[in-house]
Design a protein around this motif. Structure first.
Motif, PDB file in Angstrom:
ATOM      1  N   ALA A  96       0.842  -1.198   0.000  1.00 18.57           N
ATOM      2  CA  ALA A  96       0.000   0.000   0.000  1.00 18.57           C
ATOM      3  C   ALA A  96       0.880   1.252   0.000  1.00 18.57           C
ATOM      4  O   ALA A  96       1.984   1.245   0.539  1.00 18.57           O
ATOM      5  CB  ALA A  96      -0.902  -0.012   1.228  1.00 18.57           C
ATOM      6  N   THR A  97       0.400   2.313  -0.608  1.00 21.78           N
ATOM      7  CA  THR A  97       1.172   3.552  -0.666  1.00 21.78           C
ATOM      8  C   THR A  97       0.334   4.707  -0.119  1.00 21.78           C
ATOM      9  O   THR A  97      -0.895   4.670  -0.118  1.00 21.78           O
ATOM     10  CB  THR A  97       1.586   3.889  -2.106  1.00 21.78           C
ATOM     11  OG1 THR A  97       0.415   4.219  -2.877  1.00 21.78           O
ATOM     12  CG2 THR A  97       2.324   2.716  -2.755  1.00 21.78           C
ATOM     13  N   MET A  98       1.043   5.742   0.320  1.00 19.18           N
ATOM     14  CA  MET A  98       0.358   6.946   0.799  1.00 19.18           C
ATOM     15  C   MET A  98      -0.403   7.605  -0.353  1.00 19.18           C
ATOM     16  O   MET A  98      -1.460   8.219  -0.148  1.00 19.18           O
ATOM     17  CB  MET A  98       1.365   7.911   1.413  1.00 19.18           C
ATOM     18  CG  MET A  98       1.995   7.418   2.708  1.00 19.18           C
ATOM     19  SD  MET A  98       0.815   7.347   4.085  1.00 19.18           S
ATOM     20  CE  MET A  98       1.035   8.993   4.798  1.00 19.18           C
ATOM     21  N   GLN A  99       0.114   7.504  -1.584  1.00 18.89           N
ATOM     22  CA  GLN A  99      -0.587   8.082  -2.735  1.00 18.89           C
ATOM     23  C   GLN A  99      -1.949   7.412  -2.927  1.00 18.89           C
ATOM     24  O   GLN A  99      -2.946   8.088  -3.205  1.00 18.89           O
ATOM     25  CB  GLN A  99       0.264   7.910  -4.002  1.00 18.89           C
ATOM     26  CG  GLN A  99       1.486   8.809  -4.068  1.00 18.89           C
ATOM     27  CD  GLN A  99       2.692   8.243  -3.307  1.00 18.89           C
ATOM     28  OE1 GLN A  99       2.601   7.190  -2.664  1.00 18.89           O
ATOM     29  NE2 GLN A  99       3.816   8.951  -3.379  1.00 18.89           N
ATOM     30  N   GLU A 100      -1.992   6.072  -2.772  1.00 15.13           N
ATOM     31  CA  GLU A 100      -3.267   5.370  -2.907  1.00 15.13           C
ATOM     32  C   GLU A 100      -4.256   5.799  -1.827  1.00 15.13           C
ATOM     33  O   GLU A 100      -5.453   5.948  -2.086  1.00 15.13           O
ATOM     34  CB  GLU A 100      -3.038   3.861  -2.807  1.00 15.13           C
ATOM     35  CG  GLU A 100      -2.373   3.233  -4.001  1.00 15.13           C
ATOM     36  CD  GLU A 100      -2.091   1.762  -3.757  1.00 15.13           C
ATOM     37  OE1 GLU A 100      -2.851   0.928  -4.287  1.00 15.13           O
ATOM     38  OE2 GLU A 100      -1.130   1.447  -3.029  1.00 15.13           O
TER      39      GLU A 100
END
Length: 203
Positions: free
Chosen positions: A32-36
């Motif tokens: 998971a990414t902060m952008q998502e």
């Protein structure tokens, strides 16, 4: 009491926690990414970092927020004196209600509790360990009273605790896999039936 600005900030924070919970429910932490998460919440990256310093911080806050909410609900429903099996059913109901419409979050909780149960290194904070320990102690007390009442076999307490988690999680998993919204009470009754067939006192 929060002023209007403080209330708006709290609402944005809650929205971010909800969005992060959905993303972490779909993907492991490392993927998971902060952008998502920002996209899921429909907020800019700067707005996300105003509330959470890192992905680690956000993940921990999601877990603690949901675990504290469940723990408070479980304590509330167990305040009313009931026979032990009814207390167990009420605790199962608190789980089912907590995850209703949010079953995608369940794998996060299972993963972190498995880490706790088996003594693995994990990302959770001491606060989350305290919640898990209180949860197990609460459940252990109910099961002990059920054994004393002759409702359950006198099996190893830790085995009974894991069995309870297992049948409930299997029942919740079934609800998720069908793809249909199931009444939480039906999920609870299925879990209770499985538990009592396996660990109930034989007539």
């Amino acid at each position: 009491m929060l002023d209007r600005k403080g209330l708006e900030r709290q609402q944005r924070r809650d929205l971010l926690l909800e969005a992060a919970g959905r993303v972490f429910g779909r993907k492991p932490f490392d993927e998971a990414t902060m952008q998502e998460i920002a996209a899921e919440a429909q907020i800019g990256m700067q707005g996300l970092y105003e509330h959470f310093a890192s992905k680690q911080d956000l993940y921990e806050q999601v877990m603690i927020h949901r675990a504290e909410a469940f723990s408070a609900r479980a304590e509330e429903v167990l305040r009313t004196p009931r026979p032990p099996l009814e207390q167990l059913r009420s605790m199962f109901q608190a789980y089912a209600d907590h995850f209703r419409g949010r079953l995608i979050w369940l794998p996060m909780f299972i993963l972190e509790r498995v880490h706790y149960d088996w003594g693995f290194e994990s990302r959770f904070l001491p606060r989350l360990r305290e919640i898990y320990e209180a949860e197990r102690a609460r459940l252990k007390g109910i099961l002990h009273r059920a054994v004393e009442a002759g409702d359950l076999q006198d099996l190893d307490p830790d085995f009974l605790i894991q069995l309870c988690f297992g049948v409930l999680e299997a029942s919740l998993h079934r609800s998720h896999r069908t793809g249909k919204e199931e009444d939480p009470g039906a999920c609870v009754e299925r879990a209770m039936a499985c538990l009592l067939r396996g660990a109930g006192v034989r007539p």
